[in-house]
Scaffold this active site. Structure first.
Site, short mmCIF file in Angstrom:
data_model
loop_
_atom_site.label_atom_id
_atom_site.label_comp_id
_atom_site.label_asym_id
_atom_site.label_seq_id
_atom_site.Cartn_x
_atom_site.Cartn_y
_atom_site.Cartn_z
N GLY A 195 38.88 30.80 42.72
CA GLY A 195 37.71 31.66 42.51
C GLY A 195 37.66 32.02 41.04
NE ARG A 196 42.20 35.73 38.73
CZ ARG A 196 42.25 37.03 39.07
NH1 ARG A 196 41.79 37.93 38.23
NH2 ARG A 196 42.79 37.40 40.20
NE ARG A 198 40.56 41.53 37.95
CZ ARG A 198 41.49 41.22 37.08
NH1 ARG A 198 41.24 41.33 35.79
NH2 ARG A 198 42.66 40.78 37.48
CE1 TYR A 232 44.05 44.61 41.86
CE2 TYR A 232 42.29 43.84 40.42
CZ TYR A 232 42.78 44.09 41.68
OH TYR A 232 41.99 43.80 42.77
CB CYS A 235 33.27 62.43 35.51
SG CYS A 235 31.63 62.72 34.91
CD GLU A 236 38.65 58.64 37.87
OE1 GLU A 236 37.73 59.19 38.50
OE2 GLU A 236 39.59 58.08 38.40
CE1 TYR A 287 38.29 38.24 43.61
CE2 TYR A 287 39.25 37.12 41.72
CZ TYR A 287 38.98 37.18 43.07
OH TYR A 287 39.40 36.15 43.88
N1 LLP Z 1 41.90 32.17 48.78
C1 LLP Z 1 42.26 33.29 49.41
C2 LLP Z 1 42.68 33.24 50.79
C3 LLP Z 1 42.23 34.52 48.72
O1 LLP Z 1 42.59 35.63 49.34
C4 LLP Z 1 41.82 34.54 47.37
C5 LLP Z 1 41.77 35.79 46.63
C6 LLP Z 1 41.42 33.33 46.77
C7 LLP Z 1 41.49 32.17 47.50
C8 LLP Z 1 40.94 33.27 45.35
O2 LLP Z 1 41.85 33.69 44.43
P1 LLP Z 1 41.56 33.46 42.87
O3 LLP Z 1 41.59 31.98 42.62
O4 LLP Z 1 40.22 34.00 42.59
O5 LLP Z 1 42.63 34.19 42.19
N2 LLP Z 1 40.54 41.50 43.06
C9 LLP Z 1 41.72 40.86 42.50
C10 LLP Z 1 41.97 39.51 43.11
C11 LLP Z 1 42.08 39.56 44.60
C12 LLP Z 1 42.09 38.19 45.14
C13 LLP Z 1 41.95 38.19 46.60
N3 LLP Z 1 42.02 36.90 47.17
C14 LLP Z 1 41.56 40.77 40.98
O6 LLP Z 1 40.58 41.26 40.48
O7 LLP Z 1 42.43 40.24 40.32
#
Ligand code: LLP
Length: 463
Positions: free
Chosen positions: A322-323, A360, A364, A391-392, A421
C-alpha cells in the site's frame, strides 16, 4: 535519541537540543527525489512544481492544506510492482493506504488487484468498476453483512482471520449456494522491526491464527472440511514500514513449511501464498527503501528454494503493497500562519492543518521532512518544528527538520511522502475540514477527493 546532537553547519544556537534530526542538508532548496514524487522539481522562479504546475498556482486554485498526488508517479509505481512480480504473481494494492474512485480506476488500468478491509472500501472499489474477482477482502472482525456482501458480489478471495470466521464465511457461502475462495491468515511469530502498532506477525496481537501450537494446521483442517470454502492458500502480513527483508524470509519459510505439512496430512498442495505488504518508503533522506524488483527477486528466490527443498511445486505468490505505491506519490501543501522562534531550542512553524491531516507523527512518532516550496531561500537553516492548528501540544506534523531562517507567515511549505495513511487516517478533530486530494498529471490538476465543507459536518449533526 538524536541522530546528531551537534549537527554541523550554521544554526541559531550554539548547541542544538536533543531531537530526531540529522545535520542540516547542504542545500535546503533541493527537493531530494528520494522523498518527493517523481515529477516534483522547481521552476525558474524557485517555486516547487508537480506535473508541471507550480505549488503557488495550485494553492491559489485549490487552497491549503491540500494533498497533491502525482498521478504519473502512482501509475509508474503500479507498473514497477506489476513488472517486478510478472505473470506468475499477483499484486494487490492495499486500499487502506489511500483509496478513492480515481485510484481504483488507475489500479484497474495498470493491471493491479485490490485489497479492501471494510464495506466502505468494497463499495468504493465496486463503484469505480473494479472487477470483484480482483478484490481480496481482509479484516479481523468482518461483520455478517460484510461477509454476505463480499460473497454475493463474488470477491476473488476472503482472507480468514479467525476460527469463528472460518465457520461464518462457510455458512454464509453455503446459504447463498456458493463456494468462496479463501486464504487463511497466519501469524508466523516474526518480530518485524517497526513500530509496535504496525507490527503484525508476532503472536501477542489480534490478527490471524498462530502457526505455533498447531493452530494454523487446525484451521486448515477445518476449512478443508467445509463445502462453502475453497481454500486456495495461506496469508501472512508481518507489519509495515519494513526495510529489512529478513522478516519476509522467515515468514515465507514458515508459510511454506505449513504448505508441506498440509500436503503430508491431506495430500493436497495449496496453490497460493500471500506475503502481505509492509515495504518501507523514504520519509527522509536517511531512509533507503528497496526497489520492487529487489523485493520480488528476494521473495521469489526464498519461496522457490523452500518449496524445492520441501518437494512442493512453487505456489503462486501475491503481495499487498500500500504505502510503497501511494506513499511517495503525494505531498501535503500548507500555508505558514505563525512563526515562533525559541532561542536555544527550535522554531515553531504553525501551519493551517495538523494532526487531523497527518496523525502519523503523533501516533507512531513518524519522521517526515519538509521544505519551503513557494520560493527558494539562501537564509541559514534553523531547527524547526512544524505544528498544526489543533488544541493540543502533541499536534506535530514534522518533529524536527531544518527550514530557512527567513521562513515567514504566508510562505507555502510542503511535507513529502504523505500519500499513504494521511488522508485515509484524517479526522475532523476540532471540526477540522478534511483536505482535498488533487491529482496532478501533465500540466493538469483535478480534485479526486474534494475538501470537506461545514455543510458536510453539519449534515451529520442531526440532534
Ligand atoms: N496487507 C495487510 C493485511 C495489511 O494489514 C496492510 C496494512 C497492508 C497489506 C499494507 O501495508 P503497507 O504496504 O501499506 O505497509 N496506519 C499505519 C499502517 C497500518 C498498516 C495496516 N495494514 C501507518 O500509518 O504506518
Amino acid at each position: 535519541m538524536s541522530r546528531s546532537a551537534h549537527p554541523a553547519g550554521p544554526r541559531h544556537a550554539d548547541v542544538l537540543p536533543e531531537g530526531h534530526y540529522s545535520a542540516p542538508p547542504a542545500d535546503l532548496n533541493r527537493l531530494d527525489p528520494k522523498v518527493w514524487a517523481r515529477t516534483v522539481g522547481r521552476n525558474d522562479e524557485g517555486q516547487a512544481t508537480v506535473g508541471g504546475l507550480s505549488v503557488t498556482e495550485l494553492a491559489e486554485e485549490f487552497g491549503t492544506p491540500a494533498y497533491f498526488l502525482d498521478e504519473a508517479d502512482f501509475r509508474a509505481r503500479c507498473r514497477a510492482w506489476a513488472d517486478a512480480f510478472g505473470q506468475e504473481a499477483d499484486v494487490f494494492y492495499a486500499g487502506k493506504a489511500f483509496l478513492s474512485r480515481a485510484v481504483v480506476r488507475w489500479l484497474k488500468e495498470e493491471g493491479l488487484n485490490l485489497d479492501v478491509c471494510s464495506a466502505g472500501e468494497l463499495s468504493t472499489a465496486l463503484s469505480a468498476g473494479m472487477p470483484p474477482e480482483r478484490i481480496a477482502y481482509h479484516g479481523n472482525n468482518k461483520s455478517h453483512e460484510e461477509i454476505r456482501r463480499a460473497v454475493e458480489v463474488g470477491v476473488g478471495r476472503i482472507v480468514l482471520d479467525s476460527f469463528q470466521e472460518i465457520a461464518r464465511v462457510a455458512h454464509i457461502a453455503e446459504s447463498l449456494g456458493k463456494r468462496q475462495r479463501v486464504q487463511i491468515r497466519v501469524t508466523v511469530g516474526v518480530e518485524a522491526h517497526t513500530h509496535e502498532f504496525i507490527a503484525t506477525a508476532h503472536e501477542d496481537q489480534k490478527f490471524g491464527i498462530a502457526l505455533a501450537g498447531g493452530q494454523a494446521a487446525e484451521a486448515v483442517r477445518r476449512a478443508l472440511k467445509l463445502d462453502g470454502l475453497e481454500l486456495i492458500g495461506i496469508h501472512s502480513h508481518i507489519g509495515s514500514q519494513i526495510f529489512d527483508m529478513a522478516g519476509f524470509e522467515v515468514s515465507a519459510r514458515r508459510v511454506v513449511q505449513l504448505l508441506a505439512e498440509v500436503r503430508d496430512e491431506h495430500g493436497i498442495e495449496l496453490p497460493e501464498i500471500d506475503l502481505g505488504g509492509g515495504l518501507g518508503i523514504a520519509y527522509t533522506s536517511d531512509d533507503d527503501p528497496r526497489e520492487p524488483h529487489h523485493i520480488a527477486k528476494a521473495l521469489n528466490e526464498i519461496v522457490t528454494r523452500e518449496c524445492e527443498s520441501a518437494g512442493l511445486a512453487t505456489p503462486r505468490i501475491s503481495v499487498e503493497p500500500g504505502r510503497a505505491i501511494v506513499g511517495p506519490t503525494a505531498f501535503t501543501l500548507y500555508e505558514v500562519g505563525t512563526v515562533k522562534p525559541l532561542e536555544g531550542l527550535r522554531t515553531y512553524v504553525s501551519v493551517d492543518g495538523g494532526m487531523s491531516d497527518n496523525i502519523r507523527t503523533a501516533l507512531y512518532d513518524a519522521e517526515y521532512s519538509v521544505a519551503l516550496v513557494s520560493r527558494t531561500s539562501e537564509a541559514e537553516p534553523i531547527l524547526s518544528r512544524v505544528v498544526g492548528k489543533h488544541c493540543e501540544s502533541g499536534d506535530i506534523v514534522v518533529r524536527d527538520a531544518f527550514l530557512p531562517a527567513d521562513i515567514a507567515p504566508g510562505d507555502l511549505i510542503a511535507v513529502p511522502a504523505t500519500g499513504a495513511y494521511c488522508r485515509s487516517m484524517a479526522s475532523n478533530y476540532n471540526h477540522a475540514l478534511r483536505p482535498p486530494v488533487v491529482a496532478v498529471r501533465d500540466g493538469e490538476a483535478r480534485v479526486i477527493v474534494r475538501r470537506e465543507t461545514e455543510e458536510d459536518l453539519l449534515r451529520l449533526d442531526v440532534g
